[in-house]
Every structure is written in C-alpha cells, then in structure tokens.
Scaffold this motif. Structure first.
Motif, PDB file in Angstrom:
ATOM      1  N   ALA A 198       0.830  -1.206   0.000  1.00 43.98           N
ATOM      2  CA  ALA A 198       0.000   0.000   0.000  1.00 43.98           C
ATOM      3  C   ALA A 198       0.865   1.256   0.000  1.00 43.98           C
ATOM      4  CB  ALA A 198      -0.930  -0.011   1.215  1.00 43.98           C
ATOM      5  N   ALA A 199       1.908   1.252   0.817  1.00 45.62           N
ATOM      6  CA  ALA A 199       2.808   2.413   0.862  1.00 45.62           C
ATOM      7  C   ALA A 199       3.550   2.578  -0.461  1.00 45.62           C
ATOM      8  CB  ALA A 199       3.804   2.252   2.019  1.00 45.62           C
ATOM      9  N   ALA A 200       3.946   1.463  -1.072  1.00 48.80           N
ATOM     10  CA  ALA A 200       4.671   1.522  -2.340  1.00 48.80           C
ATOM     11  C   ALA A 200       3.786   2.062  -3.449  1.00 48.80           C
ATOM     12  CB  ALA A 200       5.204   0.141  -2.701  1.00 48.80           C
ATOM     13  N   GLN A 201       2.534   1.669  -3.478  1.00 48.94           N
ATOM     14  CA  GLN A 201       1.607   2.167  -4.489  1.00 48.94           C
ATOM     15  C   GLN A 201       1.513   3.686  -4.428  1.00 48.94           C
ATOM     16  OE1 GLN A 201      -1.923  -0.046  -3.512  1.00 48.94           O
ATOM     17  NE2 GLN A 201      -1.384  -1.779  -4.817  1.00 48.94           N
ATOM     18  N   GLN A 202       1.392   4.228  -3.224  1.00 51.60           N
ATOM     19  CA  GLN A 202       1.302   5.682  -3.059  1.00 51.60           C
ATOM     20  C   GLN A 202       2.620   6.358  -3.447  1.00 51.60           C
ATOM     21  OE1 GLN A 202       0.035   6.557   0.931  1.00 51.60           O
ATOM     22  NE2 GLN A 202      -1.831   5.333   0.773  1.00 51.60           N
ATOM     23  N   ALA A 203       3.733   5.779  -3.019  1.00 52.70           N
ATOM     24  CA  ALA A 203       5.031   6.404  -3.277  1.00 52.70           C
ATOM     25  C   ALA A 203       5.381   6.385  -4.757  1.00 52.70           C
ATOM     26  CB  ALA A 203       6.123   5.683  -2.475  1.00 52.70           C
ATOM     27  N   PHE A 204       5.143   5.266  -5.433  1.00 52.81           N
ATOM     28  CA  PHE A 204       5.454   5.186  -6.853  1.00 52.81           C
ATOM     29  C   PHE A 204       4.553   6.106  -7.669  1.00 52.81           C
ATOM     30  CE2 PHE A 204       7.113   0.627  -6.122  1.00 52.81           C
ATOM     31  CZ  PHE A 204       8.399   1.095  -5.934  1.00 52.81           C
ATOM     32  N   ALA A 205       3.283   6.213  -7.263  1.00 48.98           N
ATOM     33  CA  ALA A 205       2.373   7.106  -7.976  1.00 48.98           C
ATOM     34  C   ALA A 205       2.787   8.566  -7.814  1.00 48.98           C
ATOM     35  CB  ALA A 205       0.942   6.912  -7.464  1.00 48.98           C
ATOM     36  N   ALA A 206       3.316   8.915  -6.643  1.00 49.25           N
ATOM     37  CA  ALA A 206       3.681  10.307  -6.373  1.00 49.25           C
ATOM     38  C   ALA A 206       5.064  10.666  -6.879  1.00 49.25           C
ATOM     39  CB  ALA A 206       3.601  10.575  -4.870  1.00 49.25           C
ATOM     40  N   HIS A 207       6.003   9.720  -6.799  1.00 52.56           N
ATOM     41  CA  HIS A 207       7.403  10.052  -7.063  1.00 52.56           C
ATOM     42  C   HIS A 207       8.041   9.235  -8.191  1.00 52.56           C
ATOM     43  CE1 HIS A 207       7.140  12.389  -3.408  1.00 52.56           C
ATOM     44  NE2 HIS A 207       6.786  11.323  -2.729  1.00 52.56           N
ATOM     45  N   GLY A 208       7.299   8.318  -8.797  1.00 52.02           N
ATOM     46  CA  GLY A 208       7.863   7.510  -9.860  1.00 52.02           C
ATOM     47  C   GLY A 208       8.639   6.322  -9.338  1.00 52.02           C
ATOM     48  N   ALA A 209       9.313   5.627 -10.264  1.00 50.25           N
ATOM     49  CA  ALA A 209       9.979   4.370  -9.930  1.00 50.25           C
ATOM     50  C   ALA A 209      11.159   4.548  -8.985  1.00 50.25           C
ATOM     51  CB  ALA A 209      10.463   3.688 -11.212  1.00 50.25           C
ATOM     52  N   ASP A 210      11.695   5.767  -8.866  1.00 52.46           N
ATOM     53  CA  ASP A 210      12.852   5.997  -8.008  1.00 52.46           C
ATOM     54  C   ASP A 210      12.476   6.433  -6.592  1.00 52.46           C
ATOM     55  OD1 ASP A 210      14.663   5.373 -10.042  1.00 52.46           O
ATOM     56  OD2 ASP A 210      14.614   7.402 -10.835  1.00 52.46           O
ATOM     57  N   ALA A 211      11.216   6.250  -6.226  1.00 54.76           N
ATOM     58  CA  ALA A 211      10.785   6.594  -4.869  1.00 54.76           C
ATOM     59  C   ALA A 211      11.660   5.883  -3.842  1.00 54.76           C
ATOM     60  CB  ALA A 211       9.316   6.204  -4.666  1.00 54.76           C
ATOM     61  N   SER A 212      11.916   6.560  -2.738  1.00 54.77           N
ATOM     62  CA  SER A 212      12.809   6.027  -1.713  1.00 54.77           C
ATOM     63  C   SER A 212      12.233   4.759  -1.081  1.00 54.77           C
ATOM     64  CB  SER A 212      13.016   7.085  -0.616  1.00 54.77           C
ATOM     65  OG  SER A 212      13.612   6.511   0.527  1.00 54.77           O
ATOM     66  N   LEU A 213      13.015   3.688  -1.082  1.00 57.53           N
ATOM     67  CA  LEU A 213      12.579   2.458  -0.429  1.00 57.53           C
ATOM     68  C   LEU A 213      12.545   2.635   1.090  1.00 57.53           C
ATOM     69  CD1 LEU A 213      14.416  -0.328  -2.485  1.00 57.53           C
ATOM     70  CD2 LEU A 213      12.126   0.626  -2.813  1.00 57.53           C
ATOM     71  N   GLU A 214      13.483   3.420   1.622  1.00 60.48           N
ATOM     72  CA  GLU A 214      13.454   3.688   3.063  1.00 60.48           C
ATOM     73  C   GLU A 214      12.198   4.462   3.438  1.00 60.48           C
ATOM     74  OE1 GLU A 214      17.028   5.605   4.277  1.00 60.48           O
ATOM     75  OE2 GLU A 214      18.315   3.882   3.833  1.00 60.48           O
ATOM     76  N   GLY A 215      11.813   5.420   2.564  1.00 64.08           N
ATOM     77  CA  GLY A 215      10.589   6.160   2.817  1.00 64.08           C
ATOM     78  C   GLY A 215       9.365   5.260   2.771  1.00 64.08           C
ATOM     79  N   ILE A 216       9.363   4.301   1.845  1.00 59.64           N
ATOM     80  CA  ILE A 216       8.253   3.349   1.763  1.00 59.64           C
ATOM     81  C   ILE A 216       8.181   2.509   3.030  1.00 59.64           C
ATOM     82  CG2 ILE A 216       7.446   1.273   0.553  1.00 59.64           C
ATOM     83  CD1 ILE A 216       8.526   2.548  -2.036  1.00 59.64           C
ATOM     84  N   ALA A 217       9.333   2.068   3.511  1.00 58.99           N
ATOM     85  CA  ALA A 217       9.354   1.274   4.747  1.00 58.99           C
ATOM     86  C   ALA A 217       8.820   2.083   5.916  1.00 58.99           C
ATOM     87  CB  ALA A 217      10.775   0.787   5.026  1.00 58.99           C
ATOM     88  N   ARG A 218       9.244   3.357   6.033  1.00 60.67           N
ATOM     89  CA  ARG A 218       8.753   4.206   7.127  1.00 60.67           C
ATOM     90  C   ARG A 218       7.245   4.389   7.034  1.00 60.67           C
ATOM     91  NH1 ARG A 218      13.416   7.242   5.987  1.00 60.67           N
ATOM     92  NH2 ARG A 218      12.169   8.747   4.806  1.00 60.67           N
ATOM     93  N   GLN A 219       6.754   4.655   5.815  1.00 63.19           N
ATOM     94  CA  GLN A 219       5.320   4.859   5.638  1.00 63.19           C
ATOM     95  C   GLN A 219       4.527   3.601   6.017  1.00 63.19           C
ATOM     96  OE1 GLN A 219       3.763   7.641   4.895  1.00 63.19           O
ATOM     97  NE2 GLN A 219       1.718   6.706   4.811  1.00 63.19           N
ATOM     98  N   ALA A 220       5.141   2.445   5.741  1.00 64.02           N
ATOM     99  CA  ALA A 220       4.473   1.180   6.059  1.00 64.02           C
ATOM    100  C   ALA A 220       4.607   0.810   7.538  1.00 64.02           C
ATOM    101  CB  ALA A 220       5.056   0.061   5.201  1.00 64.02           C
ATOM    102  N   GLY A 221       5.460   1.507   8.263  1.00 65.60           N
ATOM    103  CA  GLY A 221       5.650   1.208   9.678  1.00 65.60           C
ATOM    104  C   GLY A 221       6.500  -0.022   9.924  1.00 65.60           C
ATOM    105  N   VAL A 222       7.422  -0.297   8.976  1.00 64.47           N
ATOM    106  CA  VAL A 222       8.314  -1.450   9.144  1.00 64.47           C
ATOM    107  C   VAL A 222       9.751  -0.981   8.947  1.00 64.47           C
ATOM    108  CG1 VAL A 222       6.557  -3.039   8.289  1.00 64.47           C
ATOM    109  CG2 VAL A 222       8.253  -2.112   6.690  1.00 64.47           C
ATOM    110  N   GLY A 223      10.697  -1.821   9.279  1.00 63.86           N
ATOM    111  CA  GLY A 223      12.095  -1.511   9.053  1.00 63.86           C
ATOM    112  C   GLY A 223      12.518  -1.861   7.640  1.00 63.86           C
TER     113      GLY A 223
END
Length: 205
Positions: free
Chosen positions: A23-48
């Motif tokens: 779910a976090a990746a879907q939002q991040a990729f839609a907003a920032h494209g394929a280079d969206a931060s994986l660390e940011g996706i993890a934080r948004q998802a509440g995981v390490g």
C-alpha cells in the motif's frame, strides 16, 4: 502477487507487513515515480528496511508486486485483440493500450522493462516484464506472418519504443502527445509500400 507462487503462506503478522508495504509503495510510486525512496516506503508502512527487503529483495520485485494485477489485465487485452481483430489491427490496438498505460504510469513501465541498478541479478521473478514481452511477441509474430508488420522489427524494439514515448511525454502537459507519437511510430512499423513515388523533377532536353 508477483513472485509469491513458490512461497509458503505467510504468518498473519508477516502478511500484514507485506500488505502495508504494498500500500505504501503504491502511493510512493504514484507520487514520485519508480525511483521513490525504499526507506521512505518502509517508514510509511511502519516497518524496518530489513523487513521490506525480506519481502522484496530488490526495487524490481516491489515494482512487480505493485503492478502485477494491472499488467496482467493489460496482457489479457492482447488476447482479446487477437481474437477480435486481424493481426495488424490487433498489434496496433494493443500497442495503443500499452502506450496509454505507460504514459499514465509516470515512467514506471520503463522501469519494469529495463534492468535497474539495484536489481538482484539472481532474481527470476520479473513477472511483469515476462508477461508484457510475451504478449508483445505473440502479437508481433502474428502481424509479421500476415504481412501487416515489417519483418525486421523485434519485440524488444516495440517495448523500447513505448518506454521511450512514455518518458518523452512525461514532462509535458499535453496528455495526447503520447498517442500522437505512437501513431507516427506505427506508420514506421507497417510494411514499406511497393509503389515508388513518381519523380517530380522536370526533364530537360
């Protein structure tokens, strides 16, 4: 989801983490494209980050999982066109579907089709790339056999073409540009005409 067919069923907590990451990746990729931060996706998802990489060992694996269902539907359209239309029309209609999807995906389709810098070279779960390549290859071969597409064209040429068009149109406000560019390209995919234009030069004696 892509790459999960050989996995054992996840525990309930692992499944929740998996779904939150998607779910976090879907939002991040839609907003920032394929280079969206994986660390940011993890934080948004509440995981390490370790949890994210345990489920998705590369950016490509995460892209595959996010877009698998949509790519699967796109490739089903290829079969529908093949059943309903002549080979040339089927190929060109599906290329327009693919082009529209790629143009709306902010360059993400191009990332699925090329090898990224952080792709795990041992990974064999490039499901999205395989599905798109297979769909394009079948339509192209049928069109070439019917004489509706030039024989020298390769499947990878079609994928590179659509990827390039989506990237070229990405920074423009003109939503119709990708379609116009593909229309121009399709004319280049058709067989060369046999007839030669009559020379307009005047012959002087």
């Amino acid at each position: 989801m892509a790459g999960t067919t050989a996995r054992r069923p996840l525990r309930a907590d692992a499944r929740r983490n998996y779904e939150r990451i998607l779910a976090a990746a879907q939002q991040a990729f839609a907003a920032h494209g394929a280079d969206a931060s994986l660390e940011g996706i993890a934080r948004q998802a509440g995981v390490g980050s370790a949890t994210l990489h345990r489920h998705f060992p590369s950016r490509r694996a995460l892209l595959d999982a996010v877009f698998h269902d949509r790519v699967e539907a796109l490739c089903a359209r290829a079969q529908e066109h093949a059943r309903a239309s002549e080979p040339g029309a089927a190929l060109f209609s599906w290329l327009r579907d693919f082009n529209a999807y790629a143009a709306a995906s902010r360059g993400l389709v191009g990332s699925l089709l090329r090898d990224g810098r952080d792709t795990d070279l041992l990974q064999e779960d490039d499901d999205c790339k395989m599905m798109i390549t297979t769909a394009a290859d079948e339509l192209l071969q049928q069109a070439q056999q019917a004489g509706a597409a030039r024989p020298g064209i390769r499947t990878e040429d079609l994928l590179a073409l659509v990827s390039a068009i989506s990237l070229a149109a990405e920074d423009h406000d003109d939503d119709a540009q990708a379609g116009r560019l593909l229309d121009i390209a399709i004319e280049g995919l058709r067989p060369h005409r046999c007839e030669h234009p009559t020379s307009t030069r005047e012959t002087f004696s």
